[in-house]
Write a protein that holds these residues in place. Structure first.
Motif, mmCIF file in Angstrom:
data_model
loop_
_atom_site.group_PDB
_atom_site.id
_atom_site.type_symbol
_atom_site.label_atom_id
_atom_site.label_comp_id
_atom_site.label_asym_id
_atom_site.label_seq_id
_atom_site.Cartn_x
_atom_site.Cartn_y
_atom_site.Cartn_z
ATOM 1 N N PRO A 1 0.850 -1.004 0.089
ATOM 2 C CA PRO A 1 -0.119 -0.205 -0.373
ATOM 3 C C PRO A 1 0.665 1.200 -0.054
ATOM 4 O O PRO A 1 1.780 1.313 0.668
ATOM 5 N N LYS A 2 0.456 2.551 -1.123
ATOM 6 C CA LYS A 2 1.600 2.914 -0.978
ATOM 7 C C LYS A 2 0.674 4.993 0.182
ATOM 8 O O LYS A 2 -0.035 4.636 -0.133
ATOM 9 N N ASN A 3 1.563 4.705 0.704
ATOM 10 C CA ASN A 3 0.780 5.868 2.446
ATOM 11 C C ASN A 3 1.333 6.821 2.540
ATOM 12 O O ASN A 3 1.831 7.321 2.542
ATOM 13 N N ILE A 4 0.409 7.464 0.854
ATOM 14 C CA ILE A 4 0.773 8.667 1.001
ATOM 15 C C ILE A 4 -0.232 9.944 1.154
ATOM 16 O O ILE A 4 -1.583 9.843 1.632
ATOM 17 N N PRO A 5 0.147 10.726 2.121
ATOM 18 C CA PRO A 5 -0.444 11.679 2.966
ATOM 19 C C PRO A 5 -1.605 12.488 2.723
ATOM 20 O O PRO A 5 -1.746 13.591 0.979
ATOM 21 N N HIS A 6 -2.998 12.549 2.479
ATOM 22 C CA HIS A 6 -4.014 13.612 1.569
ATOM 23 C C HIS A 6 -3.451 14.839 2.044
ATOM 24 O O HIS A 6 -3.473 15.550 3.313
ATOM 25 N N ARG A 7 -3.660 16.010 1.272
ATOM 26 C CA ARG A 7 -3.293 17.214 1.674
ATOM 27 C C ARG A 7 -4.068 18.230 1.682
ATOM 28 O O ARG A 7 -5.266 18.273 0.652
ATOM 29 N N LYS A 8 -4.136 19.228 2.721
ATOM 30 C CA LYS A 8 -5.351 19.948 2.748
ATOM 31 C C LYS A 8 -5.288 21.184 1.884
ATOM 32 O O LYS A 8 -5.963 21.600 1.108
ATOM 33 N N ARG A 9 -3.863 21.718 0.846
ATOM 34 C CA ARG A 9 -3.604 22.677 0.660
ATOM 35 C C ARG A 9 -3.380 21.960 -0.786
ATOM 36 O O ARG A 9 -2.423 21.300 -0.636
ATOM 37 N N PRO A 10 -4.258 22.066 -2.463
ATOM 38 C CA PRO A 10 -2.937 21.678 -2.753
ATOM 39 C C PRO A 10 -2.063 22.283 -3.314
ATOM 40 O O PRO A 10 -1.499 23.363 -3.113
ATOM 41 N N LEU A 11 -1.013 21.327 -4.801
ATOM 42 C CA LEU A 11 0.009 20.956 -4.801
ATOM 43 C C LEU A 11 0.324 22.868 -4.787
ATOM 44 O O LEU A 11 -0.012 23.230 -6.089
ATOM 45 N N LEU A 12 1.475 24.210 -4.960
ATOM 46 C CA LEU A 12 1.570 24.997 -6.250
ATOM 47 C C LEU A 12 1.514 24.589 -7.704
ATOM 48 O O LEU A 12 1.188 25.483 -7.982
ATOM 49 N N GLU A 13 2.107 23.653 -7.943
ATOM 50 C CA GLU A 13 1.884 22.665 -9.983
ATOM 51 C C GLU A 13 0.759 23.253 -10.109
ATOM 52 O O GLU A 13 -0.085 23.396 -11.019
ATOM 53 N N ASP A 14 -0.796 22.541 -9.020
ATOM 54 C CA ASP A 14 -2.066 22.697 -9.869
ATOM 55 C C ASP A 14 -2.767 23.910 -9.412
ATOM 56 O O ASP A 14 -3.215 24.352 -9.713
#
Length: 181
Positions: free
Chosen positions: A87-100
């Motif tokens: 399983p890939k445990n990537i935490p969800h971001r509250k704020r989107p990335l700068l690139e997005d």
């Protein structure tokens, strides 16, 4: 000892016969005896409607959406899994990335190239739609022709069978005439 065993078997059982004749001297002989009236007959006579139970009506079933807990895989098992299945445990971001969040401003040349690519895709999609419609129409025509040919073939076979049966019948009649003569 504590088990219950059901044996499916047939046996003769004598049912005691019982009947209770109604003999009453309260009613004259020319009238026939009528039993108790049914509830429906009584309701009809007194013009009463059928009672309605509110609990008997069908209602839409309302179910809450179920929320399932996330799948938890033990660490020992995770260590044995191949990388692809881990399983890939990537935490969800509250704020989107700068690139997005960043707005892309195209140069005039890029804008022209992008518009041209979009026009080409539009033309391609339109051609594909026309091709599909043409193929569909051609397929329908072929099916119609095949059905027509099959119908003609079926008719021809039927006529051939009828002719063959006529010939066989004539031969049988000839044979009968020769046998009788």
């Amino acid at each position: 000892m504590s088990d219950i065993v059901f044996l499916r078997a047939w046996t003769q059982v004598e049912v005691p016969q019982f009947y209770n004749p109604l003999t009453t001297s309260l009613q004259p002989r020319q009238r026939t005896w009528l039993g108790m009236k049914t509830v429906a007959e009584l309701r009809r006579e007194h013009n009463l409607s059928i009672p309605v139970n509110k609990d008997s009506f069908y209602k839409p079933i309302e179910r809450k959406a179920r929320k399932f807990n996330p799948l938890v895989i033990p660490k020992a098992l995770q260590a044995d899994l191949p990388f692809e299945s881990k399983p890939k445990n990537i935490p969800h971001r509250k704020r989107p990335l700068l690139e997005d969040r960043r707005a892309v401003v195209m140069e005039p040349h890029e804008r022209k190239v992008h518009a041209l690519v979009q026009h080409l895709q539009l033309i391609r999609n339109d051609k594909m739609k026309k091709r599909k419609l043409k193929e569909e129409q051609k397929r329908k025509e072929v099916e119609a022709q095949r059905a027509k040919d099959e119908q003609v073939l079926r008719k021809r076979r039927r006529e051939e069978r009828q002719e063959r049966y006529r010939e066989q019948d004539k031969l049988k009649k000839k044979i009968r005439r020769h046998v009788e003569a």
